[in-house]
Design an enzyme around this catalytic site. Structure first.
Site, PDB file in Angstrom:
ATOM      1  N   CYS A  45       0.820  -1.214   0.000  1.00 19.43           N
ATOM      2  CA  CYS A  45       0.000   0.000   0.000  1.00 19.43           C
ATOM      3  C   CYS A  45       0.860   1.273   0.000  1.00 19.43           C
ATOM      4  CB  CYS A  45      -0.936   0.009   1.200  1.00 19.43           C
ATOM      5  SG  CYS A  45      -1.867  -1.513   1.407  1.00 19.43           S
ATOM      6  N   ASP A  77      -3.727  -2.508   6.903  1.00 22.38           N
ATOM      7  CA  ASP A  77      -4.709  -3.425   7.488  1.00 22.38           C
ATOM      8  C   ASP A  77      -4.531  -4.837   6.952  1.00 22.38           C
ATOM      9  OD1 ASP A  77      -6.139  -0.537   7.326  1.00 22.38           O
ATOM     10  OD2 ASP A  77      -6.707  -1.638   9.130  1.00 22.38           O
ATOM     11  N   CYS A 118      -2.364   3.609   2.289  1.00 23.04           N
ATOM     12  CA  CYS A 118      -3.324   2.703   2.907  1.00 23.04           C
ATOM     13  C   CYS A 118      -4.314   3.495   3.768  1.00 23.04           C
ATOM     14  CB  CYS A 118      -2.574   1.669   3.740  1.00 23.04           C
ATOM     15  SG  CYS A 118      -3.582   0.261   4.231  1.00 23.04           S
ATOM     16  N   ASP A 119      -5.352   2.799   4.214  1.00 23.99           N
ATOM     17  CA  ASP A 119      -6.510   3.461   4.832  1.00 23.99           C
ATOM     18  C   ASP A 119      -6.155   4.599   5.790  1.00 23.99           C
ATOM     19  OD1 ASP A 119      -7.220   1.066   3.716  1.00 23.99           O
ATOM     20  OD2 ASP A 119      -8.467   0.418   5.376  1.00 23.99           O
ATOM     21  N   LYS A 120      -5.327   4.293   6.768  1.00 28.41           N
ATOM     22  CA  LYS A 120      -5.108   5.262   7.831  1.00 28.41           C
ATOM     23  C   LYS A 120      -4.224   6.410   7.370  1.00 28.41           C
ATOM     24  CE  LYS A 120      -6.675   2.310   9.269  1.00 28.41           C
ATOM     25  NZ  LYS A 120      -7.950   1.677   8.868  1.00 28.41           N
ATOM     26  N   CYS A 197      -5.893  -1.606  -1.729  1.00 26.71           N
ATOM     27  CA  CYS A 197      -6.973  -2.537  -2.102  1.00 26.71           C
ATOM     28  C   CYS A 197      -7.829  -1.883  -3.183  1.00 26.71           C
ATOM     29  CB  CYS A 197      -7.807  -2.884  -0.880  1.00 26.71           C
ATOM     30  SG  CYS A 197      -6.854  -3.763   0.375  1.00 26.71           S
ATOM     31  N   GLU A 460     -10.906  -4.004  12.883  1.00 30.24           N
ATOM     32  CA  GLU A 460     -11.899  -4.295  11.841  1.00 30.24           C
ATOM     33  C   GLU A 460     -12.280  -5.779  11.888  1.00 30.24           C
ATOM     34  OE1 GLU A 460     -10.739  -0.932   8.539  1.00 30.24           O
ATOM     35  OE2 GLU A 460      -9.968  -2.945   8.264  1.00 30.24           O
ATOM     36  N   SER A 486     -13.916  -3.248   7.511  1.00 34.97           N
ATOM     37  CA  SER A 486     -13.099  -2.809   6.392  1.00 34.97           C
ATOM     38  C   SER A 486     -14.041  -2.394   5.264  1.00 34.97           C
ATOM     39  CB  SER A 486     -12.246  -3.993   5.939  1.00 34.97           C
ATOM     40  OG  SER A 486     -11.857  -3.826   4.606  1.00 34.97           O
TER      41      SER A 486
HETATM   42 FE1  FES Z   1      -3.840  -1.137   2.456  1.00 35.98          FE
HETATM   43 FE2  FES Z   1      -6.277  -2.310   1.953  1.00 35.98          FE
HETATM   44  S1  FES Z   1      -4.657  -3.046   3.178  1.00 35.98           S
HETATM   45  S2  FES Z   1      -5.509  -0.394   1.294  1.00 35.98           S
END
Ligand code: FES
Length: 572
Positions: A45, A77, A118-120, A197, A460, A486
């Site tokens: 990510c 994640d 990535c998400d965070k 993702c 999550e 998620s």
């Molecule tokens: Fe990084 Fe889904 S694990 S965007």
């Protein structure tokens, strides 16, 4: 407010020389631009972030400026979900935002380009910009290029296979619904290279947020990170990097700061776009946190009030078949926003990092008629699902302060889901019950003590939702929790139940067999147990002992003392 102080950096000749800079050149630098970059080689990510940071430093240098790189932890994640370290994920959002603020201020930055990921890190990207109000914008390293496989039902998706297909395929293989050869084909083809993702999961929800709120250049939220693991960063990322450097200079010259862009109306645009695209429930947490930094008085009820006007029009996973890159090839988020603007659902007059308004940015974007036959973005008047069928905010005696429902564009049979509670105190116990076939059709699985404090860090429950999907129970079982989901998660899901069990919320009072009712139309989550009985049960409640999970002085030790409820975005 702390003032920019670039001269301290430029004139400190001893330090410049020792750090490898030419002091004479450093003194001539026109702007110091913080390159906020949470790089790691640990995962796909954020593993391209250093290349992008190097590119930005070079591009800024060519304009007579100096890029100064600031790091932060980048938690993926994909590496933490379903493991004992999942509680570090949400925590890292606030730590990353703090790192970027500290580095920017301590190194005397004037502007800031935040490379998300990535998400965070995606959520954390907007927080320091809003907090410091430094001239700047967000640059996305990119999402994963999708894959393709030869067997059904996956082959019908074409080149739109994402991590969600792999995860559900793994669960399907485990339950005997996919052969080993098919699973291995899926594993080998799902992601050819780096990137987040690859559909409307949390990272792409947050990149969409940055673009829709006006803090990222148009079509910057959807590009692939690369072609494959051996290729350089994608040409579209390189082009966005160059354009982002131009933009930050333009913003400095025009005096346009983040809080001139991240206004209440801009938040409304971001919320509308995320609802229309079927974004992740994590957006509730992150939008509230970003709004707090931007000093915009946003509440979870306000988010719902804006979102409940908005139908689902983007046919992306997890609710549809398409990957984010398919939307990018169609024209990206601007295609969706053009349709929303046409339908009167967006404010066109808000400022953006281009130095132009949203309506001006969208003027040259083709409308849906001009795009011809395609099934990736639908018109507002013939959507994939009407408003309130994707994500929404509920309340009830089980969630007095709110919870969030994710239906992924589906409609419940009979309009409601009513079933007996199956109560679990941990993700691991719940997983064991699903794997052992102890969860039956019609059950309401309750996973508690996994909230911001109870987790700690509100992990999550995605592995559980994937396991339910893989076992063919996704539409037959509801899962409710004080944890979160998620963006990959889909099914009949309720998360963010507030107050959480670890703070004595009513979810702590649920017993096996209690009837629970989810009513999306009434927007209620109800425990069919009398108020007196709930009160009596809670009288014997005791706060959980966290000493097995929280060491004195650890990040979680500080976190559980500071964190607010999910209803307020888990802000510190
Ligand atoms: Fe990084 Fe889904 S694990 S965007």
């Amino acid at each position: 407010m702390i003032q920019d102080s670039p001269d301290y950096w430029k004139k400190n000749r001893v330090e410049m020389r020792a750090a490898g800079f030419d002091p004479d050149k450093a003194a001539q630098v026109n702007e110091i631009i913080t390159i906020a970059s949470a790089w790691t080689n640990a995962h796909r990510c954020n593993n391209r972030v250093r290349e992008i940071a190097d590119l930005l430093t070079d591009l800024i240098g060519r304009r007579g400026g100096q890029g100064l790189v600031v790091g932060a932890p980048a938690v993926s994640d994909a590496l933490t979900q379903g493991t004992p370290t999942a509680g570090y994920s949400l925590v890292s959002r606030d730590v990353a935002a703090d790192c970027f603020e500290i580095g920017h201020r301590a190194h005397h930055g004037q502007g800031m380009i935040v490379i998300s990921g990535c998400d965070k890190t995606g959520a954390a990207a907007l927080m320091p910009l809003a907090r410091t109000n430094a001239f700047g914008l967000v640059l996305y390293p990119g999402t994963s290029s999708p894959g393709r496989v030869s067997f059904e039902p996956y082959a019908a998706k074409g080149r739109n296979i994402t991590i969600m297909d792999w995860a559900e395929g793994r669960a399907a293989h485990e339950s005997g619904r996919l052969t080993r050869e098919q699973y291995l084909e899926l594993e080998s083809n799902v992601m050819p290279g780096s990137g987040t993702c690859g559909a409307m999961f949390t990272a792409n929800t947050m990149s969409t947020c940055a673009e829709a709120i006006g803090m990222m250049l148009p079509r910057g939220a959807s590009h692939p990170a690369d072609i494959d693991a051996a290729s350089p960063i994608h040409p579209d990322v390189q082009a966005q990097a160059a354009a982002s450097v131009d933009a930050v200079y333009r913003l400095i010259e025009a005096g346009i700061r983040p809080r001139d862009i991240m206004t209440e109306r801009a938040f409304e645009n971001a919320i509308t776009t995320i609802y229309a695209m079927g974004g992740s429930t994590n957006m509730y947490l992150h939008l509230l946190a970003i709004a707090r930094e931007a000093q915009v008085p946003l509440t979870i009820d306000r988010i719902q009030a804006i979102g409940e006007r908005v139908p689902l029009i983007a046919n992306l996973q997890p609710h549809g078949p398409y990957a984010m890159v398919s939307l990018h090839e169609l024209g990206g988020v601007p295609v969706v926003m053009k349709e929303l603007l046409r339908a009167g659902l967006l404010h066109g007059d808000v400022m953006t990092v281009t130095g132009r308004t949203l309506a001006e940015n969208l003027a040259g974007v083709p409308d849906l008629d001009a795009l011809g036959k395609q099934d990736i973005v639908r018109p507002v008047d013939s959507p994939l699902a009407p408003p309130n069928n994707h994500i929404s905010v509920l309340r009830g005696n089980l969630a007095p302060d709110s919870c969030v429902l994710k239906l992924s564009g589906k409609t419940l049979e009979n309009g409601v889901f009513r079933g007996p509670a199956r109560v679990f105190e941990s993700e691991a116990d719940t997983m064991a019950a699903i794997r052992e076939g102890r969860i039956q059709r019609g059950d309401v699985v309750v996973v508690r003590n996994v909230g911001p404090v109870g987790g700690p860090g509100m992990p999550e429950m995605v592995m559980l939702t994937i396991q339910l999907q893989g076992a063919g129970l996704g539409k037959k079982v509801a899962l409710i929790t004080d944890g979160r989901f998620s963006g990959v998660s889909h099914g009949i899901l309720i998360g963010h139940i507030s107050p959480e069990a670890a703070r004595g919320g009513p979810i702590a009072a649920v017993k096996d067999g209690d009837a629970i009712v989810i009513d999306p139309a009434a927007r209620t989550l109800t425990l069919e147990v009398g108020d007196e009985e709930i009160t009596a049960r809670l009288k014997t409640w005791a706060a959980p002992d966290l000493s097995d999970r929280v060491s004195p002085g650890s990040v979680h030790d500080k976190y559980v003392r500071l964190v607010s409820s999910a209803a307020h975005g888990c802000v510190l």
